[in-house]
Structures are given as C-alpha cells and as structure tokens.
Design an enzyme around this catalytic site. Sequence first.
Site, PDB file in Angstrom:
ATOM      1  N   THR A   1      69.928 -46.154 103.911  1.00  0.00           N
ATOM      2  CA  THR A   1      68.886 -46.345 102.524  1.00  0.00           C
ATOM      3  C   THR A   1      68.061 -45.063 102.104  1.00  0.00           C
ATOM      4  O   THR A   1      68.179 -44.727 100.977  1.00  0.00           O
ATOM      5  CB  THR A   1      68.077 -47.642 102.806  1.00  0.00           C
TER       6      THR A   1
ATOM      7  N   ASP B   1      49.734 -25.362  79.858  1.00  0.00           N
ATOM      8  CA  ASP B   1      50.446 -24.621  81.145  1.00  0.00           C
ATOM      9  C   ASP B   1      51.750 -24.158  80.362  1.00  0.00           C
ATOM     10  O   ASP B   1      52.275 -23.240  81.292  1.00  0.00           O
ATOM     11  CB  ASP B   1      50.712 -25.877  82.163  1.00  0.00           C
TER      12      ASP B   1
END
Length: 255
Positions: free
Chosen positions: A184, A109
Amino acid sequence: MLMAVDIGNTNIVIGFLEGDRIVGSYRITTKATHTSDEYGLMITQFLALSDYTADDVDDVIVCSVVPKVMYSFRASLIKFLGLEPMVVGPGVKTGMNIRLDDPKTLGSDCIADCAGAYHTYGGPVLVADFGTATTFNYVDSSGTIRSGFITTGIRTGAEALWGQTAQLPEVEITQPQSILATNTRTAMQAGLYYTFLGGIERTIQQFRKEIDEPFQVVATGGLSRIFKNNTDMIDVYDSDLIFKGMAYIYSRNVK
C-alpha cells in the site's frame, strides 16, 4: 548583509545574502500561532549558525502569502534586528511588467520567482514552483509576466488522499524505486509521484503548444528536487530562485 524571507503556506524560508552570494539558508514550519519572540529567537539562532549577529544584517526583504504570520514576523524583525522590512507588493519596484487581468492577484512569491528566473537565466522562460500549490508563470523575452497557472501541490494532494480515506496511511513524498508497487505504501508513493510528474510534463507540453516562441523551463520549490532525475522537460532546477529574485527587487528599490 541582506536577509531575505519567503513566508509560504507550509514553510518560512530565510536566506542570508552577501551581494549575489547566498551564505546561509534555513527552513521552518509556518505557524500562525508563533509569537514575534519565537520568530526572533529563531532568526537569532540562524544568524549564529551562519557565524553572524543581528548587527551584520543591513536590511530585510520579505515575500509573504500568509497575512496572519506577517504581523508577528514583522514585529520580530523590528524588535530583534531593529529593521523595518521591505515587503514585496504594491509600491515596490519589481522590474517585471505584469500583463494579467488583475496584476494585484499575482502572489509576491510568484513575482520574485519570475524576477529571479528572468534576470538570472533570461527570457522567455516558464517558471515552475512546486510548493503547497504548484504554479507555472510565463515570462516573455521582454520580461513581461503574461500568464499564470495554479494547481494543487503534490503534498497537498497527498494529504487529501490519506486524510479523506479511512485506511490509507500517511507516506513520505519521494521518488519510488518503481511504478510496480507491491504494498500500500509504495503504491501510494508511485501513484502520487507519477500522476504528478505526468501532470507537470503535460502542462509544459500545452504551454509549448500555445506559445509561438521557444522557451526554457526553470523549476524551484521544496519538492522540485524529486523530479529532476526523471524528466528532460525541465531545463534548470534552482532551489535559491526566490532569493535571487528578492535580491534583484531589493537592488531596484535602494539608493
């Protein structure tokens, strides 16, 4: 028509090319448990979505970094398309010189990305691919791949964060509205995004420090899009880079 297939650790990306023109591309999750029939049905459906049939596919080229998947995918190509794929690897002319300690260890790749970048945009060029792993490969002005760089991809890092902690939730990997997070989830998104972006920019700076000639930076990969509006250190974003490289490699190996 040429069918180009990139079998990666997280996704399999399939492209249909008429000459240099990409007429369709599709992404599916990589699963080693898929049978050749399952892959064959997916290929058939993708062809239909692009208004093609199996008879329209003249040849197939494949890049794969997942050997377990390659066996069943190859079988699907033979059964459903009647075609033996060209596989980027030893014995296939890539048009790229590789000056690394062990050229065989460079992923197919990465080779296709470098071929796509060099033959589309010229060299020297630093090719960044933001996938399961993040890679940078430097190609000089003669088309020689001279260095590689591998680190964790942002999604891989994120999965480690919520997978190795008891109370942190899974979050979407995206560009946050601000680094000034108020909960969060947004704190995690900001932390992941800006830490990774900072790493990208610092890496490019170090390449520029150690390379004597000016070069452009070409980025690709599924997550490259989330950084394009927040840094001026990347010159080109090309989501189809690997298809361009595979098409070039294919052209060098057919009579």
